[in-house]
Design a protein around this motif. Sequence first.
Motif, PDB file in Angstrom:
ATOM      1  N   LEU A 113      11.312   3.872  11.993  1.00  0.00           N
ATOM      2  CA  LEU A 113      10.043   2.867  11.630  1.00  0.00           C
ATOM      3  C   LEU A 113       9.125   3.627  10.641  1.00  0.00           C
ATOM      4  O   LEU A 113       8.643   3.032   9.934  1.00  0.00           O
ATOM      5  CB  LEU A 113       9.384   2.557  13.024  1.00  0.00           C
ATOM      6  N   VAL A 114       8.894   4.854  10.782  1.00  0.00           N
ATOM      7  CA  VAL A 114       7.955   5.307   9.992  1.00  0.00           C
ATOM      8  C   VAL A 114       8.809   5.517   8.484  1.00  0.00           C
ATOM      9  O   VAL A 114       8.037   5.399   7.585  1.00  0.00           O
ATOM     10  CB  VAL A 114       7.971   7.114  10.266  1.00  0.00           C
ATOM     11  N   ALA A 117       8.331   2.075   7.049  1.00  0.00           N
ATOM     12  CA  ALA A 117       6.819   1.688   6.646  1.00  0.00           C
ATOM     13  C   ALA A 117       6.565   2.549   5.211  1.00  0.00           C
ATOM     14  O   ALA A 117       5.862   2.005   4.376  1.00  0.00           O
ATOM     15  CB  ALA A 117       5.919   2.381   7.653  1.00  0.00           C
ATOM     16  N   VAL A 124       8.326   0.526   2.628  1.00  0.00           N
ATOM     17  CA  VAL A 124       7.517  -0.648   2.414  1.00  0.00           C
ATOM     18  C   VAL A 124       6.122  -0.341   1.515  1.00  0.00           C
ATOM     19  O   VAL A 124       5.845  -1.094   0.674  1.00  0.00           O
ATOM     20  CB  VAL A 124       7.358  -1.484   3.744  1.00  0.00           C
ATOM     21  N   ALA A 125       5.476   0.564   1.949  1.00  0.00           N
ATOM     22  CA  ALA A 125       4.452   1.269   0.985  1.00  0.00           C
ATOM     23  C   ALA A 125       4.899   1.518  -0.349  1.00  0.00           C
ATOM     24  O   ALA A 125       4.142   1.044  -1.274  1.00  0.00           O
ATOM     25  CB  ALA A 125       3.962   2.401   1.552  1.00  0.00           C
ATOM     26  N   ALA A 149      12.139  -5.672   4.666  1.00  0.00           N
ATOM     27  CA  ALA A 149      11.491  -5.268   5.685  1.00  0.00           C
ATOM     28  C   ALA A 149      11.772  -5.732   6.939  1.00  0.00           C
ATOM     29  O   ALA A 149      12.217  -4.900   8.014  1.00  0.00           O
ATOM     30  CB  ALA A 149      10.165  -5.263   5.548  1.00  0.00           C
ATOM     31  N   ALA A 178      14.125  -4.056   9.646  1.00  0.00           N
ATOM     32  CA  ALA A 178      13.485  -3.540  10.994  1.00  0.00           C
ATOM     33  C   ALA A 178      14.128  -4.260  12.267  1.00  0.00           C
ATOM     34  O   ALA A 178      14.494  -3.658  13.323  1.00  0.00           O
ATOM     35  CB  ALA A 178      12.058  -3.917  11.136  1.00  0.00           C
TER      36      ALA A 178
END
Length: 120
Positions: free
Chosen positions: A21-22, A25, A28-29, A79, A83
């Motif tokens: 998940l990190v 993220a 995605v950033a 995303a 996910a």
Amino acid sequence: MSLPMQGSPGTARRTWPTGYLVTLAVLVAGGLMIDMFAFYLSVFATDSCGSSDDPAPVCTTFGMLSMWALPWIGLGVAAAVSAGLGLLAWRRGRTPWVHLPIGVVLYVASLVGAWTIMVS
């Protein structure tokens, strides 16, 4: 119904796939920064639009809105798919990491679609 304690014999408590998940993220950033740059480029793609009889796809309303929205929609879909599939695989006891490239491919496809409209 009480949950078993982590140290109880015979019980294995699974933790969330935090690393996955990190990583998602962070990707995605990075995608958000790429989308901002793509939006910046797409604003200037309409400079050649003028009053002509046969406008290019980039000069039509649908073309402009598609060019601006495709990267953002692609990032959201990528995303969500990564996910969702990753967490579903984790719940089934499999590794979620194999689903990360699916999201990357979906995101790159949306960027390619926006670029195709930009250069037309």
